[in-house]
Design a protein around this motif. Sequence first.
Motif: not given
Length: 529
Positions: A204-220
């Motif tokens: 519930l926590l880890l899979l969304p974390t990897l997704f959000v980390a990918w987005l953060a790398n993409l835009v920030y």
Amino acid sequence: MLRTHSIESQVTTRSSQRLTAARVLPVLTGLALIGLALLNLTLYPRPWFDEGSHLHVPKTLVTYGVYADYSSEGFRYFGPSIGIGPTVMLPIAASFKVFGIGLLQARLVMVAYLLVAVFACFVLARRLGGSRLAWFAVLILAGSQAIGLLETGRQVLGEVPALAFLALGWAVWLAAETRLTARPLVLAGALFGLSAITKNQTALLLLPTLFVAWLANLVYYRRQPQRYFLIPLTVAVAVYGVWQLIVMAFLGSGTLSENLALLRQFTSGAALVFSPNLMIRSVNLLLGQDTLAGWIVPVVIYGVFVGLRRTADGQRWGNVMIFVLGGLAWYVFASISWLRYAFMPLALVTFVAAKLLDQLLSYAAPQARAWWSDCRRGETRAALAPVVLAVFVMMSLLPLSLTARHILKPPSPDVQYVAEYLNANIARDALIETWEPELGFLTNHRYHFPQQALLDTSVRHIWLSGPSPASQYNFQTYSPEYVIVGEFAKYVGLYSPDELANDYHLIESFGAYDVYAHNGLSAAPASSP
């Protein structure tokens, strides 16, 4: 000349002493943690509801060859068999197969996971910030009363094994920064997937974390290629998805659609509650002294600022903080406020606390040798060092000493006394009604346990003022000869005292466990197994 030689000799001696201490102290610390992991292993913590229900699965697998829970009417699927994953159940079953079924055999497997988790967290913390930070992190992690690493890790629960896989995966993931090849990224994703199937809350926590980390790398951050995030995420989702398909297709007794419906029913419990009262309770628990000695707010704020830096180090800590903030937000807003639900984010926030203390100590005493002399000269920075060390002691060593006291002086083993009494006085084929699943593991009697769906009713009764489980369950339907009312049944109020008084009488009590026999029956010598 002689004076110069004497000074050089003193410097050499002091350097040798520091080198010896640097080698001996970690060894002694490691031995102390191993000792605390093993001492009085079957006595503390006492077996209880969750551990007992988990232990049913490997016992059933070894005894009957079925991956399921059991009760007098037969096998039960999608209860504790999905509470924690095969990464825990199968090693314990293998231990039972080789050494026999017993609590010690099961808990030794858990201790192995505990030691792997501590080692993996040390490696991960060292890669995040060096050896001193790693020692700070491990000791805070081991000592924190809110996390309860040693207590949780000595029981058959999923949190610590999931942490072991998570930390190993994260360490491999960090190592892959220098070699952006597929192999280490796939390995990191596989370890993340194993963590997710070990404990569903981790997924519930880890899979969304990897997704959000990918987005953060993409835009920030814009520092890593997309494969650095997408390969581990894809592999982790695949591992988790394959296990869910196995559960639905092979581990149930119905069709795929029927098993899917049951799976949804048993996993819907306390994950999405959204109760204002429980939110307030969750915040109060997080702000309490048991959570990083009351320092969690400055630690989280510091972690956010570190994670906002657009550097390689900032991105590493930013990924940690995505997991921490997501986990704490879910715990506060959506969970039933049981502090164990915050286990994973609190485990990782200890790394942030260790980084804060490590940085403060480096600022206060850049050279340890000069710290005392700087203090005597009134250096403000040097005066900060004892404050930092005192905070570290409050976060780690003091609470760790409390845990050690509980381990060295465990409470009365009431449940073992009950098991011994049942083995000596109750026939194996007599039907016993109870909601204390630990007894179903400790003895081989014929038990009837309330249906798994009643657990959600009980959770909502305790935490959300829902209807009592006693109003939705009539144990007399099953005509039990004996009823055992223990800690959990009393906690949720399952068995009505009036109903018991009408048809049953008390024959023995062991602490919180009361043994009732149907009127006209009494304890009788047990038949041979």
